[in-house]
Design a protein around this motif. Structure first.
Motif, mmCIF file in Angstrom:
data_model
loop_
_atom_site.group_PDB
_atom_site.id
_atom_site.type_symbol
_atom_site.label_atom_id
_atom_site.label_comp_id
_atom_site.label_asym_id
_atom_site.label_seq_id
_atom_site.Cartn_x
_atom_site.Cartn_y
_atom_site.Cartn_z
ATOM 1 N N VAL A 1 -0.193 -8.450 9.692
ATOM 2 C CA VAL A 1 1.302 -7.741 9.574
ATOM 3 C C VAL A 1 0.827 -6.259 9.105
ATOM 4 N N PHE A 2 1.647 -5.137 9.534
ATOM 5 C CA PHE A 2 1.480 -3.865 9.100
ATOM 6 C C PHE A 2 2.547 -3.169 9.568
ATOM 7 N N ARG A 3 3.528 -3.067 8.066
ATOM 8 C CA ARG A 3 4.871 -2.570 8.495
ATOM 9 C C ARG A 3 5.385 -1.890 7.294
ATOM 10 N N LEU A 4 6.155 -0.896 7.493
ATOM 11 C CA LEU A 4 6.818 0.085 6.401
ATOM 12 C C LEU A 4 7.800 -0.748 5.914
ATOM 13 N N ILE A 5 8.046 -0.915 4.545
ATOM 14 C CA ILE A 5 9.072 -1.484 4.108
ATOM 15 C C ILE A 5 10.062 -0.625 3.130
ATOM 16 N N GLU B 1 9.004 5.509 -1.495
ATOM 17 C CA GLU B 1 8.962 5.447 -3.193
ATOM 18 C C GLU B 1 8.582 6.935 -3.366
ATOM 19 N N GLY B 2 9.451 7.940 -3.748
ATOM 20 C CA GLY B 2 9.250 9.299 -4.026
ATOM 21 C C GLY B 2 8.525 9.936 -2.738
ATOM 22 N N LYS B 3 7.340 10.420 -2.851
ATOM 23 C CA LYS B 3 6.667 10.979 -1.735
ATOM 24 C C LYS B 3 5.949 9.961 -1.028
ATOM 25 N N ASN B 4 5.846 8.598 -1.643
ATOM 26 C CA ASN B 4 4.980 7.679 -0.848
ATOM 27 C C ASN B 4 5.707 6.884 0.080
ATOM 28 N N TYR B 5 5.044 6.487 1.052
ATOM 29 C CA TYR B 5 5.470 5.473 2.050
ATOM 30 C C TYR B 5 4.864 4.283 1.914
ATOM 31 N N VAL B 6 5.625 3.185 1.392
ATOM 32 C CA VAL B 6 5.021 1.705 1.010
ATOM 33 C C VAL B 6 5.081 0.750 2.281
ATOM 34 N N TYR B 7 3.716 0.270 2.775
ATOM 35 C CA TYR B 7 3.417 -0.628 3.598
ATOM 36 C C TYR B 7 3.278 -1.845 3.101
ATOM 37 N N GLU B 8 3.785 -2.993 3.902
ATOM 38 C CA GLU B 8 3.144 -4.499 3.732
ATOM 39 C C GLU B 8 1.933 -4.533 4.617
ATOM 40 N N VAL B 9 1.204 -5.053 4.152
ATOM 41 C CA VAL B 9 -0.291 -5.206 5.101
ATOM 42 C C VAL B 9 -0.771 -6.546 4.606
ATOM 43 N N CYS B 10 -0.994 -7.332 5.787
ATOM 44 C CA CYS B 10 -1.673 -8.756 5.665
ATOM 45 C C CYS B 10 -2.605 -8.958 6.468
ATOM 46 N N VAL C 1 0.794 -1.143 -0.079
ATOM 47 C CA VAL C 1 -0.002 -0.026 -0.069
ATOM 48 C C VAL C 1 0.806 1.356 0.012
ATOM 49 N N TRP C 2 0.493 2.114 -1.010
ATOM 50 C CA TRP C 2 1.323 3.600 -0.950
ATOM 51 C C TRP C 2 0.654 4.426 -0.348
ATOM 52 N N VAL C 3 1.221 5.053 0.513
ATOM 53 C CA VAL C 3 0.298 6.071 1.782
ATOM 54 C C VAL C 3 1.196 7.270 1.713
ATOM 55 N N THR C 4 0.466 8.489 1.834
ATOM 56 C CA THR C 4 0.970 9.550 2.577
ATOM 57 C C THR C 4 0.052 10.059 3.396
ATOM 58 N N PRO C 5 0.437 10.894 4.726
ATOM 59 C CA PRO C 5 1.845 10.902 4.823
ATOM 60 C C PRO C 5 2.487 9.628 5.707
ATOM 61 N N LYS C 6 3.642 9.755 6.085
ATOM 62 C CA LYS C 6 4.139 8.490 7.068
ATOM 63 C C LYS C 6 3.299 8.134 8.080
#
Length: 254
Positions: free
Chosen positions: A164-168, A171-180, A134-139
């Motif tokens: 699971v919910f963690r920042l991996i 990417e640019g201005k986005n924060y990419v999280y892994e979510v299960c 998931v690509w998210v803003t803000p952190k």
């Protein structure tokens, strides 16, 4: 298998229309007319003829599909929006998606004509895991994420916890999280991000149960490999024999 269900599975008609054919005396089994709606068919032994044509269950097929963003996970839309039907029409067999992704989400869907397997994978009591990027803003606030992992969050009147919910990465201005997640609640991941006061810019499903997206591209469909089929059937077998079934909510659309 009940006769109307058998006819629907053969692609003859919907269950309701199949019942009409039965009542009209257009269905023969082993040479005898059958009008009993409760009749049970043995697909391996019985010869079924509808309006003079022999019918049988199609071979079960299994495909991986990368649903692109912008398409509804549906075979028909009354509002004439784009659906995944345009991709499925290329296949030699009639198939349907196992579960859903909302219009603005993308990624892995299993396509099949195996209704029993689909129902098992989607049944809430088996809590089959779905994994996303998931690509998210803000952190997002780490403290609030950890609290959600421990205590859960109320979605549609039910307290659910991501596995699971963690920042991996960034990417640019986005924060990419892994979510299960494993509940299958409609738009579950998006609602979790909203709870964390974030905005979703992209949501990609990368895994469903034992199946992974790997290098599929948007719009691509391919049959499961022999190894993937073995892994899927082994996974389903384990679900059936599991003594501890997780409780979860029904629905989907993430």
């Amino acid at each position: 298998m009940r006769l109307n269900k058998f006819l629907a599975a053969c692609g003859v008609a919907s269950r309701r229309k199949a019942e009409e054919l039965i009542k009209q005396g257009k269905v023969f089994i082993n040479g005898n007319m059958v009008t009993d709606l409760s009749y049970t068919v043995d697909p391996k032994k019985d010869e079924v003829v509808v309006e003079g044509k022999k019918v049988s269950l199609p071979e079960k097929v299994y495909y991986l599909f990368y649903k692109p963003k912008g398409f509804l996970t549906s075979l028909y839309d009354p509002h004439h929006r784009e659906t995944i039907k345009v991709f499925l029409e290329k296949l030699p067999q009639r198939v349907f998606p196992v579960g859903r992704l909302d219009k603005h989400s993308e990624g892995l869907l299993l396509l099949t004509n195996d209704g029993d397997l689909a129902n098992l994978l989607l049944h809430p009591k088996y809590a089959v895991e779905r994994r996303y990027l998931v690509w998210v803003t803000p952190k997002l606030n780490e403290k609030k994420i950890n609290q959600m992992l421990k205590e859960g969050v109320n979605i549609e009147g039910k307290v659910v916890k991501p596995v699971v919910f963690r920042l991996i990465k960034t990417e640019g201005k986005n924060y990419v999280y892994e979510v299960c997640v494993k509940e299958g609640i409609k738009r579950e991941v998006r609602k979790m991000v909203a709870y964390l006061e974030g905005k979703v810019h992209r949501l990609l499903r990368v895994q469903f149960g034992p199946l992974v997206l790997e290098n599929l591209k948007p719009g691509e469909i391919r049959p499961l490999s022999k190894a993937e089929l073995q892994k899927l059937f082994r996974f389903v077998s384990q679900l059936k024999t599991s003594k501890t079934l997780a409780k979860a909510s029904s629905g989907e659309d993430t």
